[in-house]
Scaffold this motif. Structure first.
Motif, PDB file in Angstrom:
ATOM      1  N   ALA A   1       0.851  -1.191   0.000  1.00 47.74           N
ATOM      2  CA  ALA A   1       0.000   0.000   0.000  1.00 47.74           C
ATOM      3  C   ALA A   1       0.882   1.234   0.000  1.00 47.74           C
ATOM      4  O   ALA A   1       1.914   1.262   0.666  1.00 47.74           O
ATOM      5  CB  ALA A   1      -0.855   0.005   1.258  1.00 47.74           C
TER       6      ALA A   1
ATOM      7  N   TYR B   1       0.262   5.432   0.262  1.00 53.19           N
ATOM      8  CA  TYR B   1      -0.403   6.732   0.199  1.00 53.19           C
ATOM      9  C   TYR B   1       0.634   7.729  -0.282  1.00 53.19           C
ATOM     10  O   TYR B   1       1.687   7.835   0.352  1.00 53.19           O
ATOM     11  CB  TYR B   1      -0.942   7.180   1.565  1.00 53.19           C
ATOM     12  CG  TYR B   1      -1.633   8.518   1.433  1.00 53.19           C
ATOM     13  CD1 TYR B   1      -2.994   8.584   1.202  1.00 53.19           C
ATOM     14  CD2 TYR B   1      -0.904   9.704   1.459  1.00 53.19           C
ATOM     15  CE1 TYR B   1      -3.610   9.818   1.002  1.00 53.19           C
ATOM     16  CE2 TYR B   1      -1.515  10.922   1.249  1.00 53.19           C
ATOM     17  CZ  TYR B   1      -2.868  10.975   1.031  1.00 53.19           C
ATOM     18  OH  TYR B   1      -3.490  12.188   0.823  1.00 53.19           O
TER      19      TYR B   1
ATOM     20  N   GLN C   1      -4.978   0.866  -0.677  1.00 57.68           N
ATOM     21  CA  GLN C   1      -4.742   1.821   0.409  1.00 57.68           C
ATOM     22  C   GLN C   1      -6.007   2.688   0.432  1.00 57.68           C
ATOM     23  O   GLN C   1      -6.191   3.535  -0.433  1.00 57.68           O
ATOM     24  CB  GLN C   1      -3.492   2.648   0.081  1.00 57.68           C
ATOM     25  CG  GLN C   1      -2.670   3.143   1.251  1.00 57.68           C
ATOM     26  CD  GLN C   1      -3.398   4.051   2.230  1.00 57.68           C
ATOM     27  OE1 GLN C   1      -4.562   4.409   2.075  1.00 57.68           O
ATOM     28  NE2 GLN C   1      -2.704   4.420   3.272  1.00 57.68           N
TER      29      GLN C   1
ATOM     30  N   ASN D   1      -4.952  -2.471   3.098  1.00 58.64           N
ATOM     31  CA  ASN D   1      -4.085  -1.909   4.146  1.00 58.64           C
ATOM     32  C   ASN D   1      -4.923  -1.177   5.193  1.00 58.64           C
ATOM     33  O   ASN D   1      -5.539  -0.157   4.897  1.00 58.64           O
ATOM     34  CB  ASN D   1      -3.100  -0.936   3.471  1.00 58.64           C
ATOM     35  CG  ASN D   1      -2.137  -0.261   4.435  1.00 58.64           C
ATOM     36  OD1 ASN D   1      -1.897   0.933   4.351  1.00 58.64           O
ATOM     37  ND2 ASN D   1      -1.553  -1.001   5.342  1.00 58.64           N
TER      38      ASN D   1
ATOM     39  N   ARG E   1      15.801  -0.316   4.798  1.00 58.68           N
ATOM     40  CA  ARG E   1      15.966   0.150   3.410  1.00 58.68           C
ATOM     41  C   ARG E   1      14.617   0.523   2.778  1.00 58.68           C
ATOM     42  O   ARG E   1      14.553   0.902   1.610  1.00 58.68           O
ATOM     43  CB  ARG E   1      16.649  -0.942   2.576  1.00 58.68           C
ATOM     44  CG  ARG E   1      18.045  -1.297   3.112  1.00 58.68           C
ATOM     45  CD  ARG E   1      18.646  -2.472   2.380  1.00 58.68           C
ATOM     46  NE  ARG E   1      18.757  -2.269   0.948  1.00 58.68           N
ATOM     47  CZ  ARG E   1      19.674  -1.523   0.357  1.00 58.68           C
ATOM     48  NH1 ARG E   1      20.577  -0.900   1.088  1.00 58.68           N
ATOM     49  NH2 ARG E   1      19.704  -1.397  -0.954  1.00 58.68           N
TER      50      ARG E   1
ATOM     51  N   ALA F   1       9.932  -6.401   3.617  1.00 57.14           N
ATOM     52  CA  ALA F   1       9.503  -5.113   3.035  1.00 57.14           C
ATOM     53  C   ALA F   1      10.656  -4.136   3.092  1.00 57.14           C
ATOM     54  O   ALA F   1      11.071  -3.718   4.171  1.00 57.14           O
ATOM     55  CB  ALA F   1       8.298  -4.562   3.782  1.00 57.14           C
ATOM     56  N   GLY F   2      11.178  -3.807   1.906  1.00 62.06           N
ATOM     57  CA  GLY F   2      12.192  -2.766   1.865  1.00 62.06           C
ATOM     58  C   GLY F   2      13.439  -3.141   1.108  1.00 62.06           C
ATOM     59  O   GLY F   2      14.009  -4.213   1.313  1.00 62.06           O
ATOM     60  N   GLY F   3      13.803  -2.282   0.181  1.00 60.50           N
ATOM     61  CA  GLY F   3      15.110  -2.385  -0.469  1.00 60.50           C
ATOM     62  C   GLY F   3      15.144  -3.248  -1.711  1.00 60.50           C
ATOM     63  O   GLY F   3      16.202  -3.390  -2.317  1.00 60.50           O
ATOM     64  N   ILE F   4      14.003  -3.820  -2.119  1.00 57.30           N
ATOM     65  CA  ILE F   4      14.050  -4.726  -3.273  1.00 57.30           C
ATOM     66  C   ILE F   4      13.586  -3.999  -4.533  1.00 57.30           C
ATOM     67  O   ILE F   4      12.432  -3.592  -4.644  1.00 57.30           O
ATOM     68  CB  ILE F   4      13.199  -5.974  -3.001  1.00 57.30           C
ATOM     69  CG1 ILE F   4      13.820  -6.722  -1.814  1.00 57.30           C
ATOM     70  CG2 ILE F   4      13.121  -6.872  -4.242  1.00 57.30           C
ATOM     71  CD1 ILE F   4      13.017  -7.867  -1.313  1.00 57.30           C
TER      72      ILE F   4
ATOM     73  N   GLN G   1       7.444  -7.576  -0.098  1.00 62.95           N
ATOM     74  CA  GLN G   1       6.537  -6.458  -0.386  1.00 62.95           C
ATOM     75  C   GLN G   1       7.363  -5.310  -0.949  1.00 62.95           C
ATOM     76  O   GLN G   1       8.295  -4.836  -0.308  1.00 62.95           O
ATOM     77  CB  GLN G   1       5.815  -6.024   0.891  1.00 62.95           C
ATOM     78  CG  GLN G   1       5.017  -4.733   0.704  1.00 62.95           C
ATOM     79  CD  GLN G   1       4.006  -4.501   1.804  1.00 62.95           C
ATOM     80  OE1 GLN G   1       2.994  -5.185   1.866  1.00 62.95           O
ATOM     81  NE2 GLN G   1       4.264  -3.538   2.668  1.00 62.95           N
ATOM     82  N   LEU G   2       6.994  -4.877  -2.159  1.00 64.50           N
ATOM     83  CA  LEU G   2       7.711  -3.784  -2.830  1.00 64.50           C
ATOM     84  C   LEU G   2       6.794  -2.569  -2.935  1.00 64.50           C
ATOM     85  O   LEU G   2       5.582  -2.728  -3.149  1.00 64.50           O
ATOM     86  CB  LEU G   2       8.086  -4.188  -4.259  1.00 64.50           C
ATOM     87  CG  LEU G   2       9.331  -5.057  -4.475  1.00 64.50           C
ATOM     88  CD1 LEU G   2       9.230  -6.395  -3.791  1.00 64.50           C
ATOM     89  CD2 LEU G   2       9.547  -5.248  -5.966  1.00 64.50           C
TER      90      LEU G   2
ATOM     91  N   THR H   1       8.410   1.191  -3.846  1.00 65.16           N
ATOM     92  CA  THR H   1       9.083   2.117  -4.770  1.00 65.16           C
ATOM     93  C   THR H   1       9.111   1.603  -6.217  1.00 65.16           C
ATOM     94  O   THR H   1       8.820   2.352  -7.151  1.00 65.16           O
ATOM     95  CB  THR H   1      10.525   2.364  -4.264  1.00 65.16           C
ATOM     96  OG1 THR H   1      10.443   2.869  -2.923  1.00 65.16           O
ATOM     97  CG2 THR H   1      11.261   3.345  -5.127  1.00 65.16           C
TER      98      THR H   1
ATOM     99  N   GLY I   1      12.286   4.456  -1.342  1.00 64.14           N
ATOM    100  CA  GLY I   1      13.258   3.718  -0.535  1.00 64.14           C
ATOM    101  C   GLY I   1      14.530   3.436  -1.317  1.00 64.14           C
ATOM    102  O   GLY I   1      14.645   3.774  -2.504  1.00 64.14           O
TER     103      GLY I   1
HETATM  104  C1  LIG Z   1       5.322   6.458  -1.430  1.00 57.55           C
HETATM  105  C2  LIG Z   1       5.124   5.396  -0.412  1.00 57.55           C
HETATM  106  C3  LIG Z   1       3.973   5.392   0.364  1.00 57.55           C
HETATM  107  C4  LIG Z   1       3.740   4.380   1.312  1.00 57.55           C
HETATM  108  N1  LIG Z   1       2.563   4.374   2.011  1.00 57.55           N
HETATM  109  C5  LIG Z   1       2.267   3.337   2.840  1.00 57.55           C
HETATM  110  C6  LIG Z   1       0.994   3.251   3.445  1.00 57.55           C
HETATM  111  O1  LIG Z   1       0.120   4.089   3.229  1.00 57.55           O
HETATM  112  N2  LIG Z   1       0.747   2.206   4.278  1.00 57.55           N
HETATM  113  C7  LIG Z   1       1.710   1.240   4.524  1.00 57.55           C
HETATM  114  O2  LIG Z   1       1.431   0.317   5.311  1.00 57.55           O
HETATM  115  N3  LIG Z   1       2.922   1.286   3.924  1.00 57.55           N
HETATM  116  C8  LIG Z   1       3.210   2.298   3.082  1.00 57.55           C
HETATM  117  N4  LIG Z   1       4.422   2.319   2.406  1.00 57.55           N
HETATM  118  C9  LIG Z   1       5.344   1.159   2.533  1.00 57.55           C
HETATM  119  C10 LIG Z   1       5.155   0.157   1.372  1.00 57.55           C
HETATM  120  O3  LIG Z   1       3.911  -0.484   1.462  1.00 57.55           O
HETATM  121  C11 LIG Z   1       6.278  -0.906   1.350  1.00 57.55           C
HETATM  122  O4  LIG Z   1       6.319  -1.636   2.539  1.00 57.55           O
HETATM  123  C12 LIG Z   1       7.649  -0.266   1.117  1.00 57.55           C
HETATM  124  O5  LIG Z   1       7.565   0.665   0.079  1.00 57.55           O
HETATM  125  C13 LIG Z   1       8.695  -1.317   0.762  1.00 57.55           C
HETATM  126  O6  LIG Z   1       9.925  -0.708   0.517  1.00 57.55           O
HETATM  127  P1  LIG Z   1      10.446  -0.300  -0.963  1.00 57.55           P
HETATM  128  O7  LIG Z   1       9.828   1.018  -1.253  1.00 57.55           O
HETATM  129  O8  LIG Z   1      11.919  -0.228  -0.800  1.00 57.55           O
HETATM  130  O9  LIG Z   1      10.022  -1.360  -1.920  1.00 57.55           O
HETATM  131  C14 LIG Z   1       4.693   3.351   1.491  1.00 57.55           C
HETATM  132  C15 LIG Z   1       5.867   3.359   0.715  1.00 57.55           C
HETATM  133  C16 LIG Z   1       6.090   4.342  -0.231  1.00 57.55           C
HETATM  134  C17 LIG Z   1       7.333   4.303  -1.088  1.00 57.55           C
END
Ligand SMILES: Cc1cc2nc3c(=O)[nH]c(=O)nc-3n(C[C@H](O)[C@H](O)[C@H](O)COP(=O)(O)O)c2cc1C
Length: 331
Positions: free
Chosen positions: A22, A24, A45, A75, A152, A179-182, A200-201, A203, A301
């Motif tokens: 998700a 926002y 979201q 979410n 990340r 979640a993060g960095g991939i 979970q991706l 970006t 990220g």
């Molecule tokens: C622009 C943006 C908005 C996000 N908004 C939410 C959100 O509303 N709720 C949530 O649980 N995670 C949110 N996240 C986290 C993402 O769901 C995800 O876990 C995270 O982007 C993973 O890392 P990555 O960006 O490196 O792939 C957001 C991430 C980004 C980049």
């Protein structure tokens, strides 16, 4: 021969252990549907549907269901302190359940009531955590798995690296999603080989034609490298990953001394965070739809390092999915 599976693919009913998280304000119905239609899990979201893209949550949900009948995620940010918000979230969850959404990702507060509602119809709830103490609390609420947010990640980043957070949560014996960095398929396969049940991706999926953001946001992600991603607490009072920009470089990425002092106070903390959050919801909507102004920033990220072009969501899912299937075959 049957296709490989993980706890995530079984719990979510998807082909690949891949979630488009998700975001926002970047989650719009077309992106969510494209990801699910391609065999991964698109996550709704609700605030992004209601306030940025579709005029109302219901209209956004209808639009997704017009585009796909595949499994979807939802979410639920379970913030209890604003009563009207909690009431609205309950209604949204009921609506999502009515439209066959069965996979829920909770964040922030106590997910117990979401687990009760979702489990009563056979759905699953995974809770966003950054470390074990939050995961233990969520286990008491009966969650089915964890989304392990690492240092990340885009959005609110965690403090631990992907290996450390997996080691921290592993002993709890629940599925853990990275979640993060991939940003590319090599990182995806590596995380699954480490023992994660899925990834979970966020970006990576902003740089797609389906994501309804201003093109300058997509291009900024494609151009950025890891060093361009910095943390700021100016958006929501807690650290968020954003792309560096000239204005923030000048005024700084940290909240000022008065705000920091208020953020430390037991009573004032809540009000300052609410103020920051409302302000940032507006600012993020503005930058994602109109391009960057001097007041705003782009969230992203460190996975930007693996993103080299704007690419349709289905192609990303397909490429990642095939890489995972190939790695399963070679094992
Ligand atoms: C622009 C943006 C908005 C996000 N908004 C939410 C959100 O509303 N709720 C949530 O649980 N995670 C949110 N996240 C986290 C993402 O769901 C995800 O876990 C995270 O982007 C993973 O890392 P990555 O960006 O490196 O792939 C957001 C991430 C980004 C980049």
């Amino acid at each position: 021969m049957s296709e490989p599976s993980t706890a995530l693919t079984r719990d979510a009913g998807v082909r690949y252990p891949l979630i488009c998280g998700a975001m926002y304000p970047c989650s719009n119905p077309e992106l969510v549907a494209a990801v699910s239609e391609a065999g991964a899990l698109g996550v709704i979201q609700p605030l992004s549907f209601a306030y940025v893209h579709s005029g109302s949550f219901s209209a956004g949900l209808d639009r997704v269901r017009d585009l796909t009948d595949k499994p979807l995620g939802f979410n639920a940010i379970v913030e209890k302190s604003v009563k009207a918000y909690e009431k609205r979230m309950r209604t949204w969850i009921e609506e999502a359940l009515d439209r066959d959404v069965r996979f829920f990702i909770t964040a922030l507060g106590n997910p117990a009531w979401v687990c009760d509602v979702v489990h009563s119809v056979g759905g699953k709830v995974y809770h966003d955590v950054t470390e074990r103490r939050w995961a233990e609390k969520a286990l008491e609420a009966n969650v089915d798995g964890f989304i392990a947010v690492n240092n990340r990640a885009g959005g609110h980043a965690g403090k631990l690296d992907p290996a450390a957070v997996l080691a921290d949560l592993g002993p709890l014996n629940k599925p853990v999603v990275c979640a993060g960095g991939i940003g590319d398929e090599a990182g995806f396969v590596k995380a699954l080989e480490m023992g994660y049940e899925g990834c979970q991706l966020g970006t990576r999926f902003i740089a797609t034609p389906e994501c309804a953001v201003h093109d300058s946001y997509r291009q900024a992600i494609v151009k950025a490298d890891e060093e361009d991603v910095v943390l700021t607490d100016k958006l929501s009072g807690i650290d968020v990953s954003v792309l560096r920009n000239p204005v923030l470089d000048k005024v700084g990425y940290r909240a000022g001394p008065i705000a920091r002092w208020l953020l430390r106070g037991r009573k004032t903390k809540h009000w300052v965070r609410t103020y920051y959050t409302l302000r940032s919801l507006r600012s993020l909507k503005r930058s994602s739809t109109q391009g960057l102004t001097y007041r705003d920033s782009y969230q992203a990220g460190k996975s930007v390092a693996g993103v080299h072009k704007v690419e349709p969501a289905a192609e990303i899912v397909d490429r990642f999915g095939r890489a995972w299937l190939a790695s399963c075959e070679s094992r």
